[in-house]
Design an enzyme around this catalytic site. Structure first.
Site, PDB file in Angstrom:
ATOM      1  N   HIS A  95      -7.274   9.747   5.318  1.00  0.00           N
ATOM      2  CA  HIS A  95      -6.586   8.722   6.093  1.00  0.00           C
ATOM      3  C   HIS A  95      -6.631   9.086   7.571  1.00  0.00           C
ATOM      4  O   HIS A  95      -6.628  10.257   7.934  1.00  0.00           O
ATOM      5  CB  HIS A  95      -5.118   8.616   5.649  1.00  0.00           C
ATOM      6  CG  HIS A  95      -4.954   8.069   4.265  1.00  0.00           C
ATOM      7  ND1 HIS A  95      -4.161   8.680   3.307  1.00  0.00           N
ATOM      8  CD2 HIS A  95      -5.489   6.979   3.663  1.00  0.00           C
ATOM      9  CE1 HIS A  95      -4.202   7.978   2.190  1.00  0.00           C
ATOM     10  NE2 HIS A  95      -5.005   6.950   2.376  1.00  0.00           N
ATOM     11  N   GLY A  96      -6.685   8.054   8.418  1.00  0.00           N
ATOM     12  CA  GLY A  96      -6.695   8.298   9.853  1.00  0.00           C
ATOM     13  C   GLY A  96      -8.101   8.499  10.382  1.00  0.00           C
ATOM     14  O   GLY A  96      -9.092   8.129   9.750  1.00  0.00           O
ATOM     15  N   THR A 141      -6.698   2.365   9.933  1.00  0.00           N
ATOM     16  CA  THR A 141      -6.748   2.912  11.288  1.00  0.00           C
ATOM     17  C   THR A 141      -7.569   2.036  12.221  1.00  0.00           C
ATOM     18  O   THR A 141      -7.201   1.840  13.383  1.00  0.00           O
ATOM     19  CB  THR A 141      -7.314   4.340  11.252  1.00  0.00           C
ATOM     20  OG1 THR A 141      -6.523   5.135  10.361  1.00  0.00           O
ATOM     21  CG2 THR A 141      -7.296   4.964  12.631  1.00  0.00           C
ATOM     22  N   ASP A 178       0.823  -1.204   0.000  1.00  0.00           N
ATOM     23  CA  ASP A 178       0.000   0.000   0.000  1.00  0.00           C
ATOM     24  C   ASP A 178       0.864   1.263   0.000  1.00  0.00           C
ATOM     25  O   ASP A 178       1.865   1.355   0.725  1.00  0.00           O
ATOM     26  CB  ASP A 178      -0.896  -0.013   1.246  1.00  0.00           C
ATOM     27  CG  ASP A 178      -1.994   1.021   1.196  1.00  0.00           C
ATOM     28  OD1 ASP A 178      -2.424   1.376   0.082  1.00  0.00           O
ATOM     29  OD2 ASP A 178      -2.438   1.467   2.276  1.00  0.00           O
ATOM     30  N   GLY A 213      -9.209   5.608   3.004  1.00  0.00           N
ATOM     31  CA  GLY A 213      -9.710   6.330   4.168  1.00  0.00           C
ATOM     32  C   GLY A 213     -11.078   5.855   4.600  1.00  0.00           C
ATOM     33  O   GLY A 213     -11.977   6.660   4.873  1.00  0.00           O
TER      34      GLY A 213
END
Length: 595
Positions: free
Chosen positions: A180-181, A233, A82, A209
């Site tokens: 993301h996150g 995440t 990734d 995401g």
């Protein structure tokens, strides 16, 4: 089953209207937990590895514990690198056995991104591996790639077209507003952009995401074409918080195996929950994969043709016919401001679209409807019949509003033309719109009661001139199509025609002699004006018993109208009634409708 690249599993997902979860594992424990979750649910999975994680273990060492997991799995497993920004490192992973890689050139110029992605794509394909590309900047942190809040840039459709054409990627991740996150603040996803890109992308789209998106957001993006969803995440949280929780609950416990087992269970639960969601295995699925009787806003339905096709895909329906009342089927529908072929749009959703018309027939008899499929709807004979019907409908429906108003049920023609705040031409008015208004104004409890009131009370009955059913059967054959009698048990058991009184069975016999191709057996009788004593199952059995050897098709359809937009009572769903995909594909007349 076993170790694969992403090509087939994503192609199947795109065609089937679901998504495959790609989970960023961090070690052997999380990898095993993820694969076990996929095996228990019998769903394919992508084990995703960040560059940082691979470097921490070493390329060879990491593949040494990942590949045996994939090879011996009972489901298909891809191992995917990734967000790699390093061409040489990406090639090294491919050399070591990764079955798929993602090159992230989103911070480069479009030309540089294309050059590097194409080079890696050619290298990957020689190794039997797949490649994912990305355009636009996705906010957040992913493997030390940091994009500040407000610095994210959505992918541009024109750039996407060039990128896809020149790189030949197997999967494509356009930036559309995800991050993301952990999300902070409002999530603003450009669904129209995602839909537009999917409409021309030759390969499946990827959603980055995914952690933190709502169920509605996931469903909508999957419905619009997301075939791979990245979850990173959530895995990290499950792993770290699981470890913390176990140590808090067992401060005196020093057994690493018990700690590992608890943490693995937390990771497995997160993976299972996402797989169930992405695969849509818990979503309401239609009992029939083929529905040959549906209505859109082109007549009296509540869904636009686009919405109807999307909803068919959601329900797992593989073949759907839009058969609006006495209205020519659409040859183009609007998608993101562009008019495209509905057959092509449906194909992108994994649905075969069959254009059709439900012709109202027989002036003296109610509910004689012939569904015509597969015609050349541009044939002058079809167009002439359509115009004849249009003029008859306008005159009779306008007269009906006048009669109802005289009898104390005021309804204006203007209200009908603008029903549901949708301006329509007089030729687009359907009788059910008047029945809907009667119910909404409180004159009756439901539209079906309004229909029965007008049908059974001579004072309110305004007949319009309709073509004979036999005439429509001939027209269907003359223009290359097939003719199916819809909902036969809505026809009264005894009917009166100009040539005299006869039974419903005798009437149907006459239609068969006239060349009728099929009869609808499976139908939503329990949610219409049917007032007989038979159940739906008994009607299906009777139709099959009486006509299976006399007509070529025993058909089925829901008569879907998107009722859910108006009421929660007797709501008909796409695919609630229909036929099996096997029957459709093996029936000589039906199978030729696919194009």
């Amino acid at each position: 089953m076993g170790y694969v690249n992403m090509e087939k599993i994503l192609h199947d997902a795109r065609k089937g209207g679901y998504a495959v979860g790609a989970f960023n594992i961090v070690n052997d424990l999380t990898a095993r937990a993820a694969v076990q979750a996929a095996e228990e649910l019998e769903q394919n999975i992508i084990l995703q590895t960040s560059v940082k994680t691979v470097k921490a273990f070493g390329i060879t060492a990491m593949m040494a514990f990942l590949k045996p997991l994939a090879v011996h799995a009972s489901v298909d497993v891809a191992i995917h690198l990734d967000h790699s920004t390093d061409v040489a490192f990406t090639k090294a992973c491919l050399d070591a056995g990764w079955s798929s890689v993602m090159y992230d050139g989103s911070k480069l110029s479009l030309a540089e991104n294309i050059t590097n992605t194409r080079e890696l794509g050619e290298y990957a394909h020689k190794m039997g591996a797949t490649i994912e590309g990305e355009l636009g900047a996705i906010v957040g942190v992913e493997d030390d790639i940091f994009v500040m809040e407000g610095a994210g840039a959505h992918a541009k459709p024109a750039d996407c077209r060039v990128f896809l054409e020149k790189t030949g990627v197997d999967a494509f991740a356009p930036a559309v507003g995800t991050a993301h996150g952990v999300y902070k603040g409002e999530i603003n996803i450009d669904y129209d952009l995602f839909d537009e890109i999917n409409s021309f992308s030759p390969c499946p789209l990827v959603l980055h995401g995914g952690t933190g998106l709502t169920d509605e957001m996931f469903y909508r993006l999957i419905d619009l074409g997301a075939a791979k969803v990245n979850i990173s995440t959530a895995i990290k949280i499950a792993y770290c918080q699981g470890m913390k929780q176990y140590l808090l609950d067992h401060p005196d416990q020093n057994d690493p195996l018990k700690l590992d087992a608890f943490v693995a269970a937390q990771v497995k639960a997160v993976v299972s929950r996402h797989i169930r969601f992405f695969s849509q295995m818990d979503r309401d699925r239609a009992p029939f994969e083929v529905d040959l009787h549906c209505h859109s806003t082109r007549s009296d339905g509540g869904d636009t043709p686009k919405e109807l096709i999307i909803n068919a895909a959601k329900r797992g329906v593989k073949v759907v016919a839009i058969t609006d009342h006495d209205v020519l089927p659409p040859d183009k529908i609007e998608i993101n401001g562009i008019m495209i072929d509905p057959v092509a749009f449906a194909a992108q959703k994994g649905v075969t679209f069959i254009p059709g018309i439900e012709f109202s027939c027989e002036t003296e008899v109610e509910d004689v409807h012939i569904v015509v499929l597969g015609c050349d709807f541009s044939d002058p004979r079809i167009l002439a019949m359509n115009q004849k019907i249009v003029h008859s409908k306008i005159d009779s429906y306008r007269k009906l509003t006048e009669v109802l108003t005289e009898k104390g049920y005021p309804i204006s023609w203007e209200e009908v033309l603008n029903y549901d705040e949708i301006p329509r031409k007089p030729e687009d008015v359907q009788k059910k719109l008047i029945f809907n208004l009667m119910a909404e104004k409180g004159y009756t409890k439901t539209w079906s009661e309004a229909k029965l009131l007008c049908r059974n009370n001579p004072e309110y009955s305004v007949k319009r001139e309709k073509p004979a059913a036999a005439e429509i059967i001939r027209l269907a054959h003359q223009t290359g199509g097939i003719a199916i009698l819809a909902h036969p048990y809505l026809i009264d058991e005894r009917i009166v025609l100009q040539q005299g009184e006869m039974t419903r069975a005798d009437f149907i016999d006459g239609l068969i002699e006239a060349g009728l191709d099929g009869i609808e057996a499976a139908y939503t009788y329990d949610k219409t004006t049917y007032n007989g004593d038979l159940t739906k199952a008994q009607i299906i059995e009777q139709v099959r018993h009486n006509y299976a050897d006399r007509v070529a098709i025993i058909s089925g359809g829901s008569d879907y109208h998107a009722d859910y937009k108006k009421t929660d009572k007797k709501v008909r769903q796409i695919g609630e009634a229909g036929i099996s995909l096997t029957y459709f594909k093996t029936n000589p007349l039906l199978s030729r409708l696919e194009r």
